[in-house]
Write an enzyme that holds these catalytic residues in place. Structure first.
Site, PDB file in Angstrom:
ATOM      1  N   THR A  47      -0.455 -35.797   2.037  1.00 32.83           N
ATOM      2  CA  THR A  47      -1.287 -36.561   1.106  1.00 32.83           C
ATOM      3  C   THR A  47      -2.434 -37.176   1.897  1.00 32.83           C
ATOM      4  O   THR A  47      -2.392 -37.246   3.123  1.00 32.83           O
ATOM      5  CB  THR A  47      -0.495 -37.704   0.435  1.00 32.83           C
ATOM      6  OG1 THR A  47      -0.180 -38.692   1.437  1.00 32.83           O
ATOM      7  CG2 THR A  47       0.782 -37.207  -0.212  1.00 32.83           C
ATOM      8  N   ILE A 111       2.045 -39.725   4.727  1.00 30.20           N
ATOM      9  CA  ILE A 111       1.239 -40.764   4.064  1.00 30.20           C
ATOM     10  C   ILE A 111       0.291 -41.359   5.097  1.00 30.20           C
ATOM     11  O   ILE A 111       0.676 -41.588   6.244  1.00 30.20           O
ATOM     12  CB  ILE A 111       2.122 -41.859   3.417  1.00 30.20           C
ATOM     13  CG1 ILE A 111       1.272 -42.800   2.563  1.00 30.20           C
ATOM     14  CG2 ILE A 111       2.936 -42.633   4.461  1.00 30.20           C
ATOM     15  CD1 ILE A 111       2.080 -43.746   1.675  1.00 30.20           C
ATOM     16  N   ILE A 142       3.764 -40.598   9.295  1.00 24.22           N
ATOM     17  CA  ILE A 142       2.639 -41.508   9.108  1.00 24.22           C
ATOM     18  C   ILE A 142       1.397 -40.821   9.661  1.00 24.22           C
ATOM     19  O   ILE A 142       1.375 -40.406  10.821  1.00 24.22           O
ATOM     20  CB  ILE A 142       2.859 -42.851   9.851  1.00 24.22           C
ATOM     21  CG1 ILE A 142       4.180 -43.520   9.423  1.00 24.22           C
ATOM     22  CG2 ILE A 142       1.657 -43.775   9.612  1.00 24.22           C
ATOM     23  CD1 ILE A 142       4.238 -43.996   7.998  1.00 24.22           C
ATOM     24  N   LYS A 143       0.358 -40.719   8.820  1.00 21.67           N
ATOM     25  CA  LYS A 143      -0.873 -40.064   9.260  1.00 21.67           C
ATOM     26  C   LYS A 143      -1.807 -41.079   9.909  1.00 21.67           C
ATOM     27  O   LYS A 143      -2.139 -42.101   9.306  1.00 21.67           O
ATOM     28  CB  LYS A 143      -1.593 -39.420   8.073  1.00 21.67           C
ATOM     29  CG  LYS A 143      -1.030 -38.093   7.672  1.00 21.67           C
ATOM     30  CD  LYS A 143      -1.700 -37.562   6.421  1.00 21.67           C
ATOM     31  CE  LYS A 143      -2.792 -36.579   6.728  1.00 21.67           C
ATOM     32  NZ  LYS A 143      -3.289 -35.931   5.488  1.00 21.67           N
ATOM     33  N   ILE A 144      -2.222 -40.753  11.125  1.00 21.81           N
ATOM     34  CA  ILE A 144      -3.153 -41.603  11.872  1.00 21.81           C
ATOM     35  C   ILE A 144      -4.322 -40.723  12.312  1.00 21.81           C
ATOM     36  O   ILE A 144      -4.101 -39.647  12.871  1.00 21.81           O
ATOM     37  CB  ILE A 144      -2.458 -42.230  13.105  1.00 21.81           C
ATOM     38  CG1 ILE A 144      -1.292 -43.132  12.655  1.00 21.81           C
ATOM     39  CG2 ILE A 144      -3.456 -43.015  13.957  1.00 21.81           C
ATOM     40  CD1 ILE A 144      -0.468 -43.703  13.796  1.00 21.81           C
TER      41      ILE A 144
END
Length: 373
Positions: A47, A111, A142-144
């Site tokens: 996402t 996310i 976790i998207k960074i």
């Protein structure tokens, strides 16, 4: 048992995990996500702010929840946080069988941290930890973003035992820094006593946007040589990235020492794989980027195109690095400033997600105002 589409099954058999680059509550409630898992080999979901903005702007699926949050006095940020993490948690639950079957490699849902934090290391770390706790699912990523400020955040978050999807990677040079940040994070996680085999990561390397930017510049140059290079840079760039991946994860002593303690490879993930130029095959960024230990996250339109007419001919990446480098040498020779291209793409990537986030804020605020009336 429903049969898997043969083209997508062949892609999976060649070592490419098929992930869906989309999520909405409608998709979850209708059973469509489960259907894609059962028939289109989908084993993960990504996402981003643009995807959530689109989901919230279409239809009335979120109205009841937003009305309830409004009644409780939730502000805009809290509302977005609740709505998006609820969807992601539900998707994580749908994908548990794929997560278990793959020993945690797939069955993942990503996310993203608030894109407004892309240049703030400490706040990114803080929000990544918060999101991990709120969703509370082991198959979360976790998207960074791979901005300069994002790199130390990636290491710090991995060191907490949190799985990370590094996003917005455009250049091989930055990708090398991302792999270094991954190894640093895993070394710190080991020192902290975390089980390394439980920490996973992918590196999202963007493909079609590279062609969009470089093709624009080639069109401006306009020579025959320039025009012949159109549509080649995106695939060549990703192929060079894969060669860099193999150097680090197959040949480096640094990774070997972590592997002994259970560390996984950080898989390359091909992102931005929807074809934007109608002159190119709509499966270009899938069929030309088949390689073991990779992920291809696709919009549903691209998944459907591969299912319908994608020709999967095994590994199309290994051994292509010298040809890929030749494309970049030619681009440099005719005056394409690649350093500038990648800087523009990173800045534009962050800006696009910020713009989507701001639209999401506005739409959610409007929803809350309506609910409060």
């Amino acid at each position: 048992m429903t049969a898997q589409n043969p083209n997508l099954a062949a892609l999976s058999a060649a070592g490419v995990s098929v992930w869906l680059d989309d999520l909405s509550r409608d998709r979850l409630r209708s059973g469509n996500l489960q259907e894609l898992i059962d028939t289109k080999s989908v084993v993960g979901v990504t996402t981003n702010p643009s995807i959530f903005q689109k989901a919230l702007s279409e239809g009335h699926t979120y109205d009841a929840q937003i009305a309830e949050l409004a009644a409780r006095g939730a502000d805009v940020d809290a509302t977005i946080r609740t709505v998006t993490t609820d969807d992601v948690r539900s998707a994580c639950d749908v994908l548990v069988p794929q997560w278990e079957d793959s020993d945690g490699v797939d069955g993942r849902v990503s996310i993203e941290v608030d894109p407004r934090l892309a240049h703030e290391t400490e706040k990114t770390i803080q929000q990544a930890i918060e999101l991990w706790k709120i969703v509370d699912r082991p198959n979360l990523f976790i998207k960074i973003p791979a901005t300069k400020a994002g790199l130390p955040a990636i290491s710090a978050v991995l060191a907490e035992g949190i799985s990370v999807n590094v996003t917005l990677i455009f250049s091989v040079q930055r990708y090398r820094e991302v792999m270094d940040a991954y190894l640093t994070g895993m070394e710190k996680a080991r020192q902290a006593g975390h089980s390394l085999s439980k920490i996973h990561s992918v590196a999202s390397f963007f493909v079609s946007r590279v062609d969009t930017e470089i093709d624009k510049r080639l069109d401006r140059i306009g020579s025959r040589q320039a025009l012949e290079l159109r549509g080649q840079a995106g695939v060549a760039n990703a192929r060079l990235a894969y060669a860099a991946y193999r150097e680090v994860f197959e040949d480096s002593d640094r990774y070997r020492s972590l592997k002994v303690d259970g560390a996984r490879v950080q898989r390359p993930l091909w992102a931005s794989t929807g074809v934007k130029n109608p002159d190119y095959s709509d499966t270009l960024y899938v069929t030309e980027l088949v390689a073991p230990h990779t992920v291809n996250t696709m919009p549903e339109k691209t998944i459907d195109a591969v299912a319908d007419h994608g020709v999967i001919q095994g590994d199309t990446v290994t051994g292509t690095a010298s040809d890929a480098q030749a494309v970049f040498d030619q681009l440099g020779a005719i005056g394409i400033d690649l350093t500038d291209v990648f800087a523009v793409l990173e800045e534009e990537g962050v800006r696009k997600f910020e713009a989507s986030w701001n639209e999401l804020l506005q739409e959610t605020r409007a929803h809350l105002d309506t609910a409060a009336q």
